[in-house]
Design a protein around this motif. Sequence first.
Motif, short mmCIF file in Angstrom:
data_model
loop_
_atom_site.label_atom_id
_atom_site.label_comp_id
_atom_site.label_asym_id
_atom_site.label_seq_id
_atom_site.Cartn_x
_atom_site.Cartn_y
_atom_site.Cartn_z
N ASP A 77 -13.66 -50.86 -5.58
CA ASP A 77 -14.06 -52.19 -5.56
C ASP A 77 -13.97 -53.15 -6.53
O ASP A 77 -14.49 -53.47 -7.28
N HIS B 95 -11.70 -55.70 -6.59
CA HIS B 95 -11.52 -57.04 -6.10
C HIS B 95 -10.60 -57.87 -6.89
O HIS B 95 -10.94 -59.06 -7.42
N ASP C 153 -10.69 -51.93 -1.70
CA ASP C 153 -10.95 -53.16 -2.23
C ASP C 153 -10.24 -53.44 -3.55
O ASP C 153 -10.89 -53.90 -4.59
N HIS D 32 -16.96 -49.56 -1.05
CA HIS D 32 -17.75 -50.48 -0.56
C HIS D 32 -18.79 -50.87 -0.89
O HIS D 32 -19.31 -52.07 -0.68
N HIS E 169 -21.34 -51.80 -3.64
CA HIS E 169 -21.09 -52.35 -5.00
C HIS E 169 -22.31 -52.06 -5.98
O HIS E 169 -22.11 -52.23 -6.97
MN LIG Z 1 -15.79 -54.53 -2.03
#
Ligand SMILES: [Mn+2]
Length: 384
Positions: free
Chosen positions: A8, A10, A49, A187, A189
């Motif tokens: 994650d 991002h 992500d 997924h 966080h």
């Molecule tokens: Mn995420």
Amino acid sequence: MLIAHVSDTHLGYAQYGLEERENDFMSVFREAVEKALEEHVDVIVHSGDVFHSPRPRIKTLREFREVVRRLWEKGVPLVVVPGSHDMQRRRGVPPVMLFDDLGVRVLTTKNYKWEYNGVLFAGFQYLPRHRRQVILELLRKLGAIASGFSGKTVLMLHQGLRRLLPTSYELSIAELPGDFHYYAFGHVHKPFKTSCGRGVLAYPGSTENVDVTEISYDKGFYLVDLSGDQPELSRIKLEGVRPQLLYEVKPEELSSTVRRVIADVSKCGGLKPVVHFRVLGDVDRREFEKVSSRLRGLCLKVRVEVKPPLEEGGEGYEVVETLDLKTAIESYLRAVMGRDADRLASMAYDLFLILSSEGYSEREAIARAVKEVEGLYGVRSSED
Ligand SMILES: [Mn+2]
């Protein structure tokens, strides 16, 4: 084998429309990679992500490419499962697929395993809940492969577990095959680990704050040593995360909080913080402007969110304690519109999935999806 488990990141997320925030996400990712290299990891595992959007900007792709090239030069492969943010709405190729020339391995439903130095990495991209049957079938297949494998095995998934996301999960821990040594999840966080199968399951959490609800979580990744019987995890903290401060205040306390905020901000050091005011009640716009201008220059961003006094309880569809979201949406819609409810509910549910994958919070996604379907069919909810 020593692996770094990151998730994650991002990348490319220009939060609040700020380029500084975009840079923050990239710089903590660089930090994670540098720290992993300092630890002499053999491989970096990314559980999805990677990018915030399925269509990142060229700038983001280019910066990512530089990091990947550095890993390539150091001989450290990166293996990825695409997450909910990496996937295009319909079909399409997740952008991480562009880097195979620099040794980036992407595990998908079509290409679900990779063996490296005697370790098996298996997994596939994020699949939404309505494809649960596909997920379960694939997991059975991967479990069988792992049980026949003589070395260490790693399962990589970007999915929500029921224990952590009781209203929007795709899987429960009991449904995972028990044949893996390390379950590298993404997924959720918030960092999390638990024992699972022949070893450990972990979510390292996000590397920067994607949402204000995350600011109390520790940001970092896991180093996973697979050389013993059981995987050994150690947490590596990321230092470059931008500080964020949250103040929950009553409207009349807004201006009197400023002094405290200034004191806290001065303790933040390096990066200018993001300051959030959560106001319990109506905010006077001018009052907020005044507060905001006193803090400007000291902070990267001052934001206010209004928390309505009657938050808890809410309307029927918001108190979705039940585990099956679809049933909950159905029963809400049935109450409001009677017969067509089932068909509309499945439409609302699909919409909910799309909205959640676009980054709306669960509550917001449900509210919007239901409203959208109500709007389309001219039904009004009872409280209008
Ligand atoms: Mn995420």
